[in-house]
Design an enzyme around this catalytic site. Structure first.
Site, PDB file in Angstrom:
ATOM      1  N   THR A  15     -10.111  90.548 117.657  1.00 31.57           N
ATOM      2  CA  THR A  15      -9.635  91.851 117.188  1.00 31.57           C
ATOM      3  C   THR A  15      -8.552  92.402 118.116  1.00 31.57           C
ATOM      4  OG1 THR A  15     -11.348  93.089 118.376  1.00 31.57           O
ATOM      5  CG2 THR A  15     -11.866  92.375 116.135  1.00 31.57           C
ATOM      6  N   ASP A  16      -7.793  93.362 117.593  1.00 29.49           N
ATOM      7  CA  ASP A  16      -6.721  93.988 118.368  1.00 29.49           C
ATOM      8  C   ASP A  16      -7.141  95.387 118.811  1.00 29.49           C
ATOM      9  OD1 ASP A  16      -6.455  95.628 116.114  1.00 29.49           O
ATOM     10  OD2 ASP A  16      -4.639  94.623 115.412  1.00 29.49           O
ATOM     11  N   GLN A  17      -6.216  96.132 119.347  1.00 22.54           N
ATOM     12  CA  GLN A  17      -6.510  97.462 119.870  1.00 22.54           C
ATOM     13  C   GLN A  17      -6.958  98.427 118.767  1.00 22.54           C
ATOM     14  OE1 GLN A  17      -3.214  99.214 121.963  1.00 22.54           O
ATOM     15  NE2 GLN A  17      -4.578 100.021 123.535  1.00 22.54           N
ATOM     16  N   VAL A  20      -9.273  95.764 114.436  1.00 20.60           N
ATOM     17  CA  VAL A  20      -9.247  94.852 113.287  1.00 20.60           C
ATOM     18  C   VAL A  20      -8.798  93.475 113.763  1.00 20.60           C
ATOM     19  CG1 VAL A  20      -8.793  96.689 111.621  1.00 20.60           C
ATOM     20  CG2 VAL A  20      -6.886  95.437 112.608  1.00 20.60           C
TER      21      VAL A  20
END
Length: 138
Positions: A15-17, A20
């Site tokens: 996931t990213d910041q 998601v």
């Protein structure tokens, strides 16, 4: 047409910041789907590589429709969209655990000799693969 299915649990590292799945991770999942499809057909990509043949990506098309988050499980559907004995186009749909479409994609590959990158005819080198792809394609 054969459609292979593979479940993947989303890991936190994917996931990213924003919380998601980072867009590039879908490409990794597509590879997992391709590998599963090849296994479902009774073959192993590693065996092809032992023969000095590799299958680089020529093109990727991907459309992101719905985000996926950590802790969810996705299901990758993979099939052979097109095949002509040299080039293969794989189709993908990645669904959320609620059955919602998250990603639609295709990837185009060609089999080449590892040392020269010259294309080879699958029909000549791997007739069993060729026959299986012909039967399984869309």
């Amino acid at each position: 047409m054969l459609v292979s299915k593979k479940d993947i649990e989303v890991r936190y590292a994917e996931t990213d910041q924003m919380g998601v799945v980072y867009h590039a991770n879908y490409l990794v999942w597509m590879e997992v789907g391709r590998t599963k499809l090849i296994q479902d057909l009774g073959f192993s990509y590693a065996d092809m590589e032992k023969e000095g043949i590799i299958s680089p990506v020529l093109d990727i098309k991907i459309t992101y429709k719905k985000p996926v988050r950590y802790g969810e499980t996705v299901t990758i559907h993979t099939w052979i969209e097109e095949y002509n004995g040299i080039k293969s186009i794989y189709g993908y749909e990645i669904f959320t655990e609620k059955g919602e479409l998250s990603v639609q994609a295709t990837s185009t590959h060609v089999c080449v000799k590892r040392d020269t990158f010259r294309p080879v005819k699958v029909k000549n080198l791997f007739p069993d693969w060729h026959e299986a792809y012909e039967k399984a394609k869309k």
